[in-house]
Design a protein around this motif. Sequence first.
Motif, PDB file in Angstrom:
ATOM      1  N   GLY A 218      -9.062 -51.836 -39.578  1.00 45.64           N
ATOM      2  CA  GLY A 218      -8.256 -50.961 -38.742  1.00 45.64           C
ATOM      3  C   GLY A 218      -9.023 -50.697 -37.464  1.00 45.64           C
ATOM      4  N   GLY A 220     -12.500 -50.867 -36.925  1.00 48.59           N
ATOM      5  CA  GLY A 220     -13.639 -51.760 -36.650  1.00 48.59           C
ATOM      6  C   GLY A 220     -14.955 -51.036 -36.409  1.00 48.59           C
ATOM      7  N   GLY A 222     -15.996 -48.012 -38.299  1.00 47.60           N
ATOM      8  CA  GLY A 222     -16.441 -47.118 -39.369  1.00 47.60           C
ATOM      9  C   GLY A 222     -15.679 -45.818 -39.495  1.00 47.60           C
ATOM     10  N   ALA A 223     -14.551 -45.683 -38.811  1.00 48.14           N
ATOM     11  CA  ALA A 223     -13.858 -44.391 -38.811  1.00 48.14           C
ATOM     12  C   ALA A 223     -12.644 -44.301 -39.737  1.00 48.14           C
ATOM     13  CB  ALA A 223     -13.417 -44.048 -37.391  1.00 48.14           C
ATOM     14  N   CYS A 224     -12.059 -45.432 -40.140  1.00 52.55           N
ATOM     15  CA  CYS A 224     -10.758 -45.349 -40.821  1.00 52.55           C
ATOM     16  C   CYS A 224     -10.782 -45.707 -42.315  1.00 52.55           C
ATOM     17  CB  CYS A 224      -9.745 -46.243 -40.115  1.00 52.55           C
ATOM     18  SG  CYS A 224     -10.008 -47.992 -40.428  1.00 52.55           S
ATOM     19  N   CYS A 227     -11.692 -50.872 -44.439  1.00 56.68           N
ATOM     20  CA  CYS A 227     -12.428 -52.079 -44.832  1.00 56.68           C
ATOM     21  C   CYS A 227     -13.446 -51.847 -45.935  1.00 56.68           C
ATOM     22  CB  CYS A 227     -13.145 -52.633 -43.602  1.00 56.68           C
ATOM     23  SG  CYS A 227     -14.418 -51.493 -43.024  1.00 56.68           S
TER      24      CYS A 227
END
Length: 257
Positions: A218, A220, A222-224, A227
Motif C-alpha cells: 500500500g 511502501g 511502513g505505515a499501512c 505487506c
Amino acid sequence: MIKKELCKIISQKEIAQDIFQLNVEADFVNEINAPGQFVHIRVAKALDPLLRRPISISSVDKRNSQFTMIYRKEGKGTTLLAEKGPGMLLDILGPLGNGFPVNEVKAGETALLVGGGIGVPPLYELSKQLTAKGVKVIHVLGFQTESAVFYEKEFLEYGDTYITTVDGSYGKKGFVTDVIKELDFDCLYTCGPTPMLKAIEKQYSHKKVFLSLEERMGCGVGACFACVCKTSNELDDVSYKKVCSDGPVFRAGEVLI
Ligand SMILES: Cc1cc2nc3c(=O)[nH]c(=O)nc-3n(C[C@H](O)[C@H](O)[C@H](O)COP(=O)(O)OP(=O)(O)OC[C@H]3O[C@@H](n4cnc5c(N)ncnc54)[C@H](O)[C@@H]3O)c2cc1C
Ligand code: FES
C-alpha cells in the motif's frame, strides 16, 4: 532519506516481450545505498489506479543522477507506465527498503545470484557491486520462455551466466533449482516467485542465503501494514515484519514464506 520526487524519464524501451527498461533522472539517486532497494511509482494523475506500484532499482548511475528499472507490463498500472516516454515526469517515492547485504561475501569468495523472471532486475546492480569488490559471481536466471529472456549479455559481462526456461525454448529446460544444485558458492542471493524462494530456502538451509520478497504493498514506507509477513524463531512465538520497510531482503529463515 526517502523522497517524493517528480523524475524526468530519460529513456524507455521494450527489451523482451512485455519487458520494459525505464531510465530516469532523480536527485535521490545519491541516497540509494544497497542493491535490491526499490521505488514506489504513481503511474497516473487520476484517482485510478490510486496505489503506487513498487519496482526494484536494477542499476544506478550516481555520476549522472540516473537509475534504471526493468518491469513487466502486466495489469493496469504497468500498462500505463509502459505508455510513458522520454521527457515526461514520473512521481516516484524512493529509495525504499533494505537491499542485499554486499558485505556478507569477501573478495575471492563466490556469490551465486539466482533470479526468477521479474526477480532478475535487482540482481544486476548486486552483480556489479560484488564484482567491483573482487567477489566471483555466478548467475542463474530462470524465465518461462525464450521471448521473456532479458539481460543475458549484460550479466555475462560480470560472470558465468546460466539461463533456464520452463518450456526449454532457450537455455536449459527446467527451473533454476535444476542448475544450482551443481554449483558451489559461499553466499546465495535470490529474488523471484515465492515457490522458487521456498525451494531454495529448503535446499540450502545450511548455507548463507538472502531472499528478496515481493508482497502486495500500500504505502511502501511502513505505515499501512499491507505487506506484513510472519516471522518465527520458535513455533509458539510468532511476530510480524513489514516487507516494505524491514525488507524486501531477508536472511533465509528470518520470515515465514
Ligand atoms: C519490492 C518489490 C519490488 C518489485 N520489483 C519489480 C520489478 O523490478 N519489476 C517488475 O516487473 N515487478 C516488480 N514488482 C512487482 C510489481 O510491483 C507488480 O507486478 C506491479 O505492482 C503490478 O502492477 P499492475 O498495475 O501491472 O497490476 P495490477 O494487477 O493492476 O495491480 C493491482 C494491485 O496489486 C499490486 N500488485 C500486483 N502484483 C503485485 C506484486 N507482485 N507485488 C506487489 N504488488 C503487486 C499493485 O501494486 C496494485 O496495487 C515488485 C514488487 C515488490 C513488492
Ligand atoms: S506497504 Fe504499507 S506497511 Fe508496507
